[in-house]
Scaffold this motif. Structure first.
Motif, PDB file in Angstrom:
ATOM      1  N   ARG A   1       0.804  -1.219   0.000  1.00 22.16           N
ATOM      2  CA  ARG A   1       0.000   0.000   0.000  1.00 22.16           C
ATOM      3  C   ARG A   1       0.838   1.270   0.000  1.00 22.16           C
ATOM      4  O   ARG A   1       0.327   2.334  -0.240  1.00 22.16           O
ATOM      5  CB  ARG A   1      -0.928   0.000   1.207  1.00 22.16           C
ATOM      6  N   SER A   2       2.135   1.193   0.315  1.00 23.39           N
ATOM      7  CA  SER A   2       2.946   2.399   0.329  1.00 23.39           C
ATOM      8  C   SER A   2       3.476   2.747  -1.056  1.00 23.39           C
ATOM      9  O   SER A   2       4.012   3.821  -1.252  1.00 23.39           O
ATOM     10  CB  SER A   2       4.103   2.258   1.322  1.00 23.39           C
ATOM     11  N   ASP A   3       3.356   1.843  -2.010  1.00 21.28           N
ATOM     12  CA  ASP A   3       3.780   2.121  -3.383  1.00 21.28           C
ATOM     13  C   ASP A   3       2.802   3.070  -4.051  1.00 21.28           C
ATOM     14  O   ASP A   3       1.665   3.218  -3.630  1.00 21.28           O
ATOM     15  CB  ASP A   3       3.844   0.827  -4.205  1.00 21.28           C
ATOM     16  N   THR A   4       3.259   3.688  -5.137  1.00 25.48           N
ATOM     17  CA  THR A   4       2.384   4.574  -5.902  1.00 25.48           C
ATOM     18  C   THR A   4       1.300   3.735  -6.574  1.00 25.48           C
ATOM     19  O   THR A   4       1.600   2.744  -7.239  1.00 25.48           O
ATOM     20  CB  THR A   4       3.191   5.331  -6.968  1.00 25.48           C
ATOM     21  N   PRO A   5       0.051   4.124  -6.424  1.00 26.62           N
ATOM     22  CA  PRO A   5      -1.037   3.350  -7.050  1.00 26.62           C
ATOM     23  C   PRO A   5      -1.032   3.513  -8.568  1.00 26.62           C
ATOM     24  O   PRO A   5      -0.455   4.466  -9.089  1.00 26.62           O
ATOM     25  CB  PRO A   5      -2.305   3.948  -6.459  1.00 26.62           C
ATOM     26  N   PRO A   6      -1.705   2.606  -9.277  1.00 26.88           N
ATOM     27  CA  PRO A   6      -1.847   2.752 -10.725  1.00 26.88           C
ATOM     28  C   PRO A   6      -2.568   4.062 -11.052  1.00 26.88           C
ATOM     29  O   PRO A   6      -3.417   4.515 -10.288  1.00 26.88           O
ATOM     30  CB  PRO A   6      -2.715   1.558 -11.131  1.00 26.88           C
ATOM     31  N   VAL A   7      -2.241   4.652 -12.193  1.00 19.88           N
ATOM     32  CA  VAL A   7      -2.856   5.904 -12.633  1.00 19.88           C
ATOM     33  C   VAL A   7      -4.042   5.583 -13.536  1.00 19.88           C
ATOM     34  O   VAL A   7      -3.919   4.821 -14.492  1.00 19.88           O
ATOM     35  CB  VAL A   7      -1.831   6.792 -13.380  1.00 19.88           C
ATOM     36  N   LYS A   8      -5.210   6.167 -13.209  1.00 18.74           N
ATOM     37  CA  LYS A   8      -6.409   5.972 -14.022  1.00 18.74           C
ATOM     38  C   LYS A   8      -7.379   7.096 -13.695  1.00 18.74           C
ATOM     39  O   LYS A   8      -7.642   7.384 -12.535  1.00 18.74           O
ATOM     40  CB  LYS A   8      -7.038   4.608 -13.736  1.00 18.74           C
TER      41      LYS A   8
END
Length: 181
Positions: free
Chosen positions: A33-40
């Motif tokens: 959860r600390s990673d950058t989420p997918p962009v959409k």
């Protein structure tokens, strides 16, 4: 596991089905959860979720009622209730269908078989409660982290098809072509 336990906020880790076919998020989702989420964009996320629920309906041989679509965008929250300032969000998308109650177990079997065939892991499943049709299938995509659900709703013939995305990040807006630095 009970249906109530399956609906906890922790289940809001999801993103959608048929990634390659439907153009969803990359199949290599964030490791944690600390990673950058997918962009959409929110529009793209809603279109994607709609395509997934339509695929579930076609697989089960049922029709959805477009007037019942519900798309709820909520901010992503951290383990301690914190929110980021970058407008990241989760989409909870659902649509209803009217299906004779006796057919609900058959519908969830078809949806379950399709979802597992497409790499999702079933986390909750039932066909009856107290010997009466009251069906549910909850499935989670391990790499893309979305949740897909088909379930009986209420006491009538209503079924819900639902997709819950994981945390998604809207595209950055950057400077407009006419703006000056």
């Amino acid at each position: 596991m009970t249906a109530t336990a399956l609906r906890t906020p922790a289940r809001l880790l999801a993103t959608a089905l048929l990634l390659a076919v439907l153009g969803g998020c990359s199949s290599a989702g964030p490791a944690d959860r600390s990673d950058t989420p997918p962009v959409k964009s929110k529009d793209d996320a809603q279109t994607w979720a709609q395509q997934i629920t339509e695929h579930m309906a076609r697989t089960a041989g049922i029709e959805t009622d477009p007037s019942t679509i519900s798309a709820l965008f909520t901010p992503c929250t951290g383990k301690n209730g914190e929110t980021a300032s970058d407008d990241r969000y989760i989409l909870m998308y659902s649509v209803k269908s009217s299906v004779p109650r006796a057919q609900h177990p058959e519908v969830v079997r078809k949806v379950r078989d399709m979802l597992t065939g497409e790499g999702l892991t079933v986390q909750g499943y039932r066909e009856t409660v107290d010997g009466k049709p009251d069906a549910l299938v909850d499935a989670f995509h391990p790499s893309s982290r979305y949740l897909a659900t088909a379930e009986t709703s209420g006491s009538g013939d209503r079924m819900y098809l639902r997709v819950i995305t994981p945390c998604l990040l809207p595209p950055s807006e950057g400077p407009s072509p006419t703006s000056t630095p």
